[in-house]
Design an enzyme around this catalytic site. Structure first.
Site, short mmCIF file in Angstrom:
data_model
loop_
_atom_site.label_atom_id
_atom_site.label_comp_id
_atom_site.label_asym_id
_atom_site.label_seq_id
_atom_site.Cartn_x
_atom_site.Cartn_y
_atom_site.Cartn_z
N HIS A 1 -11.46 -3.84 10.71
CA HIS A 1 -12.16 -3.82 9.42
C HIS A 1 -13.42 -2.95 9.48
CE1 HIS A 1 -9.49 -6.34 7.42
NE2 HIS A 1 -10.31 -7.11 6.73
N GLU B 1 0.81 -1.22 0.00
CA GLU B 1 0.00 0.00 0.00
C GLU B 1 0.84 1.27 0.00
OE1 GLU B 1 -0.61 -2.66 1.80
OE2 GLU B 1 -2.73 -3.19 1.63
#
Lengths: 357, 335
Positions: free
Chosen positions: A137, A68
């Protein structure tokens, strides 16, 4: 709700609105490309990127390694070179791996290089929830990006705005953090077929009312709308405002409403401490001063880590019941506390918002 | 031009100076000399407090920037580090713009908003430098991706220090650049120190080139900072990238920073390194080596020209205005 004929376009799901925006912009502008971990896998980011690689080829739609940090920098470099990248993250939590590039480079480049470069990129990221998605999450981290000048932050709550905002973000010459909520993906709204933009920096009154101003962030707009329906049953007319864009923030629309209703309840899909709700309230009060006599309340995640068990997760988030209860207490502080039947309140996130736009 | 075939390990064959034209030699010496003298002037002026930006001088390390940039085309790009004066100037960055930037003036290359650590000159394809180690490596890669898509044979040279190879993003970038065969030259300026920490306290092994090669990237080591060896290794790498025969290439060039980490002085007295190291590197000073390759008259002409340019740049910086107050809030967002 106004008659359907008043709305242009057809009913479209949020997820399909995102995809349609990308398709139309990629067809319009060859410098637009889309990439990210799993954008071309069989599920394609919950369907929002399905078929794009087949349509536009591997140069313009590609999967990435689990990198990322480097992929964010790559997007910034490509943007500086004149391309318009869209970097997709299936969870907003993963943006923590991109902070160095997004904060130190993307947000700064235009200013610290004296205007000699632009970074026209979009970072799409999804907030998760439900089915026990848990601590890592489910985070709404938009406030972290709101803190830093140079970034734009948007969080559309319906398909119409998702399409219009994404097109506006792609065409914008600045790095934009585009916040999506997983639970909004299946929701539907009237959405024009032709490309259009929802301006970044303009909020909208989603429901009119005189008794209290409720500002919802991201999917909390939907929860606020549901709670407004419940409040109507006890004679409280709530005004619901969707800021859509958090940076720049249309504080004028919120102020105009709060001045009238004298009550401001900001409901965020994130923690309240140092968050979007703190910013919205502070901006309103800096503008109107205390003499306006506006009562204020904030709601958001409970100040703890998100648990996975449904028994606790249900307590962690604001819901139409707790929002309505809070609003009721603000409007009728002397009345006995009231809370709608929890069975009727819990379906809120499935309700559809179809306008007006 | 010399083939870059290896003799030992990852070393690059020494080029033969007689293969270089007088124009080549003059250009290379001029670039080295310009950087050296510009930075010596920065060091001289710095204590007066006219320069309003912390400076990380490249004195002693000029050969990497000059060797690489001399083998690039004008439409190739470079990215650099906060120790970036050499990269900026070697690629043709505007000298006046650099001095004005150090002075915080509105005529600076970043309008006074960047300073020494954020030099930029997009007209010369010098991408902005950064004060955070390793950050410009993936950004250079994004540039390389855009260049590849455009298909005009342009390449990007990304300069970074040995410290950057300790950042995860370095390996992420090696992997992605190799996977996509991007036209990107990774250039490690290995000066053996990260601020004041020597490599021996930071690296489990010094086999950097071997690590890089596992990504499928050809790696070359120039252990003596030789400007001509760096230039020929770059020329070969760039030719292969332009023709599409090669994806990214890695060069590790050993060099030495003569001055302190940040600031105009020397720091041998604080104990993290010995002056014997400096003397060893000073004896192979690349500015001198290149200067000696020219005849005395030609060299003197270059020296005179450089003095004039540097003096003009300093005068320009001193006479330029500071930015207007309104500029504080300009360019926060692009419009």
């Amino acid at each position: 709700m106004p008659p359907e004929a008043a709305h242009p376009g057809r009913i479209l799901r949020y997820v399909d609105a995102l995809k349609e925006a990308v398709i139309q912009e990629m067809e319009r502008d060859p410098s637009v490309f889309l990439f990210g971990l799993d954008v071309d896998d069989p599920k394609g980011i919950q369907g929002s990127t399905l078929g794009l690689q087949q349509r536009f080829g591997r140069d313009r739609v590609f999967n990435t390694p689990l990198s990322e940090d480097a992929m964010s920098g790559m997007a910034i470099g490509a943007a500086m070179a004149g391309m318009r990248p869209i970097h997709v993250h299936i969870r907003m939590d993963f943006l923590m791996l991109c902070m160095n590039q997004l904060i130190n480079m993307a947000a700064k480049a235009h200013y610290m290089y004296g205007g000699s470069v632009k970074v026209p990129m979009v970072v799409r990221s999804m907030i998760g929830k439900s089915w026990g998605q848990g601590a890592q999450h489910s985070q709404g981290l938009h406030a972290m990006f709101m803190h830093v000048p140079g970034l734009k932050v948007v969080a559309p709550s319906n398909a119409h705005d998702a399409k219009g905002c994404l097109i506006a973000a792609i065409r914008d010459d600045n790095p934009t953090i585009f916040v999506e909520h997983r639970l909004l993906y299946p929701t539907e709204a009237y959405t024009p077929e032709a490309p259009f933009t929802v301006p970044l920096g303009k909020g909208r009154v989603a429901m009119k009312g005189d008794d209290i101003t409720m500002v919802g962030v991201s999917n909390m707009v939907v929860e606020c709308l549901r709670s407004a329906e419940l409040l109507a049953e006890v004679g409280i007319r709530a005004e619901v405002i969707d800021p859509i864009s958090l940076v720049p923030l249309d504080v004028d629309t919120i102020i105009a409403s709060a001045r009238r209703t004298k009550r401001l309840l900001v409901v965020d899909n994130a923690w309240t401490c140092g968050g979007a709700s703190a910013e919205i309230v502070a901006r309103v009060f800096e503008e109107v001063g205390s003499e306006a006599g506006i009562a204020v309340k904030r709601m958001g995640f409970m100040p703890t880590t998100c648990p996975t068990t449904p028994a606790l997760e249900a307590l962690y988030y604001p819901n139409p019941g707790t929002i309505a209860e809070t609003a009721h207490r603000m409007v009728k502080p002397k009345d006995k506390s009231w809370r709608p039947d929890p069975e009727r309140a819990k379906l809120a996130y499935q309700s559809q918002f179809r306008g007006p736009f | 031009m010399v083939a870059g075939g290896r003799r030992r390990g990852y070393g690059v064959a020494k080029p033969n100076l007689s293969d270089l034209s007088k124009a080549d030699l003059t250009r290379i010496y001029r670039s080295l000399r310009l950087i050296r003298r510009a930075e010596e002037e920065v060091a001289r002026i710095y204590p007066t407090d006219k320069i309003k930006s912390p400076v990380h001088l490249s004195i002693g390390q000029e050969s990497v920037a000059v060797g690489v940039c001399d083998a690039l085309r004008a439409d190739d790009a470079v990215s650099g580090t906060y120790r970036g004066h050499a990269t900026y100037l070697a690629k043709g960055g505007n000298l006046k713009g650099m001095f004005a930037e150090l002075y915080g003036k509105a005529t600076g290359c970043a309008r006074g908003k960047g300073g020494s650590m954020h030099l930029v000159d997009m007209a010369a394809n010098v991408l902005g430098t950064s004060a955070v180690v390793g950050t410009t490596v993936p950004i250079a890669m994004g540039y390389a991706l855009a260049y590849k898509r455009r298909g005009k044979g342009q390449v990007v040279a990304a300069f970074f220090g040995d410290g950057a190879t300790e950042e995860g993003v370095f390996y992420e970038s090696l992997n992605f650049a190799s996977l996509h065969r991007l036209p990107m030259l990774f250039v490690c300026e290995n000066n053996f120190y990260a601020i004041h920490t020597p490599q021996s306290k930071r690296w489990a092994t010094d086999r950097l080139c071997e690590r890089v090669e596992t990504f499928g990237i050809p790696a070359h080591k120039i252990a003596d900072g030789d400007v001509f060896a760096i230039r020929s290794a770059t020329a070969e790498a760039v030719a292969a990238m332009r023709s599409g025969a090669s994806g990214p290439v890695f060069i590790e060039a050993h060099v030495y920073r003569w001055k302190e980490h940040v600031g105009p002085g020397e720091d041998y007295h604080i104990g993290y390194r010995g002056k014997d190291e400096l003397e060893r590197w000073r004896s192979t000073d690349q500015v001198e080596s290149a200067g000696r390759a020219l005849d005395a008259t030609a060299r003197a002409a270059v020296d005179r020209e450089v003095e004039t340019l540097v003096a003009e740049a300093i005068r320009f910086a001193e006479e330029s205005p500071f930015p207007e107050p309104r500029e504080l809030m300009e360019q926060v967002y692009a419009s």
